[in-house]
Design a protein around this motif. Structure first.
Motif, PDB file in Angstrom:
ATOM      1  N   ASN A   1       2.466   5.794  12.712  1.00  0.00           N
ATOM      2  CA  ASN A   1       2.510   5.842  11.253  1.00  0.00           C
ATOM      3  C   ASN A   1       3.896   5.437  10.758  1.00  0.00           C
ATOM      4  N   ASP A   2       3.898   4.618   9.703  1.00  0.00           N
ATOM      5  CA  ASP A   2       5.158   4.190   9.086  1.00  0.00           C
ATOM      6  C   ASP A   2       5.848   5.409   8.463  1.00  0.00           C
TER       7      ASP A   2
ATOM      8  N   PRO B   1       5.440   5.358   4.062  1.00  0.00           N
ATOM      9  CA  PRO B   1       4.140   4.700   3.834  1.00  0.00           C
ATOM     10  C   PRO B   1       3.990   4.123   2.433  1.00  0.00           C
ATOM     11  N   GLN B   2       3.437   2.906   2.367  1.00  0.00           N
ATOM     12  CA  GLN B   2       3.192   2.219   1.096  1.00  0.00           C
ATOM     13  C   GLN B   2       1.725   2.301   0.693  1.00  0.00           C
TER      14      GLN B   2
ATOM     15  N   HIS C   1      -0.653   3.753   6.466  1.00  0.00           N
ATOM     16  CA  HIS C   1       0.308   2.662   6.705  1.00  0.00           C
ATOM     17  C   HIS C   1       0.794   2.838   8.134  1.00  0.00           C
TER      18      HIS C   1
ATOM     19  N   TYR D   1      -8.564  -3.776   3.539  1.00  0.00           N
ATOM     20  CA  TYR D   1      -7.216  -3.365   3.946  1.00  0.00           C
ATOM     21  C   TYR D   1      -6.367  -4.611   4.099  1.00  0.00           C
TER      22      TYR D   1
ATOM     23  N   HIS E   1       1.852  -4.636  10.173  1.00  0.00           N
ATOM     24  CA  HIS E   1       1.579  -3.561   9.212  1.00  0.00           C
ATOM     25  C   HIS E   1       0.076  -3.481   8.966  1.00  0.00           C
TER      26      HIS E   1
ATOM     27  N   LEU F   1      -2.221  -1.596   6.239  1.00  0.00           N
ATOM     28  CA  LEU F   1      -2.199  -0.822   4.993  1.00  0.00           C
ATOM     29  C   LEU F   1      -3.616  -0.672   4.482  1.00  0.00           C
TER      30      LEU F   1
END
Ligand code: 5GP
Ligand code: ZN
Length: 114
Positions: A30-31, A34-35, A39, A83, A103, A105
């Motif tokens: 997981n980033d 998160p955006q 993410h 996505y 990425h 998203l």
């Protein structure tokens, strides 16, 4: 390993990350910023700085990262609703970590790129 590479350190467990998938070739986590509701970053274990550095012998690697992203999108339940997958490259492309990463998203209506 790239000297002082953040993502190599995540691969080597020298830095913590919320890892959601791992096999011999790649790690997904997981980033940290998160955006979107989901993410994730899908990265090769081998250090490749940018997509410009991919060679002919590595041509299947991005495809396998994408296939893993599609599986993660299915697990998250937004494969059909939609996505976004992104590789940023170098500074004008918005790349800030120089170890290639895909990425993923999803989980909300995404707006235009730019
Ligand atoms: P880029 O801008 O290079 O395409 O994306 C780098 C991404 O890595 C960013 O979305 C950023 O939030 C994420 N990131 C940077 N440092 C860390 C970290 O230490 N841990 C995690 N999980 N993500 C990170
Ligand atoms: Zn690296």
């Amino acid at each position: 390993m790239g000297a002082d590479c953040l993502f190599c350190k995540i691969v080597n467990r020298e830095l913590p990350a919320d890892i959601v998938f791992e096999d011999d070739e790649m790690v997904a986590f997981n980033d940290i910023n998160p955006q979107a509701p989901t993410h994730m970053l899908i990265i090769p274990k081998s250090h490749i700085a940018t997509v410009n550095d991919l060679t002919e012998s590595e041509v299947d690697l991005p495809g396998r990262l994408i296939l893993r992203a599609t599986a993660l999108a299915s697990e998250k339940g937004f494969a059909d609703s939609g996505y976004r997958l992104i590789f940023n490259c170098n500074s004008e492309g918005g790349q800030t970590v120089f170890h290639i990463h895909l990425h993923l998203l999803g989980g909300r209506q995404l707006t235009a790129l730019g």
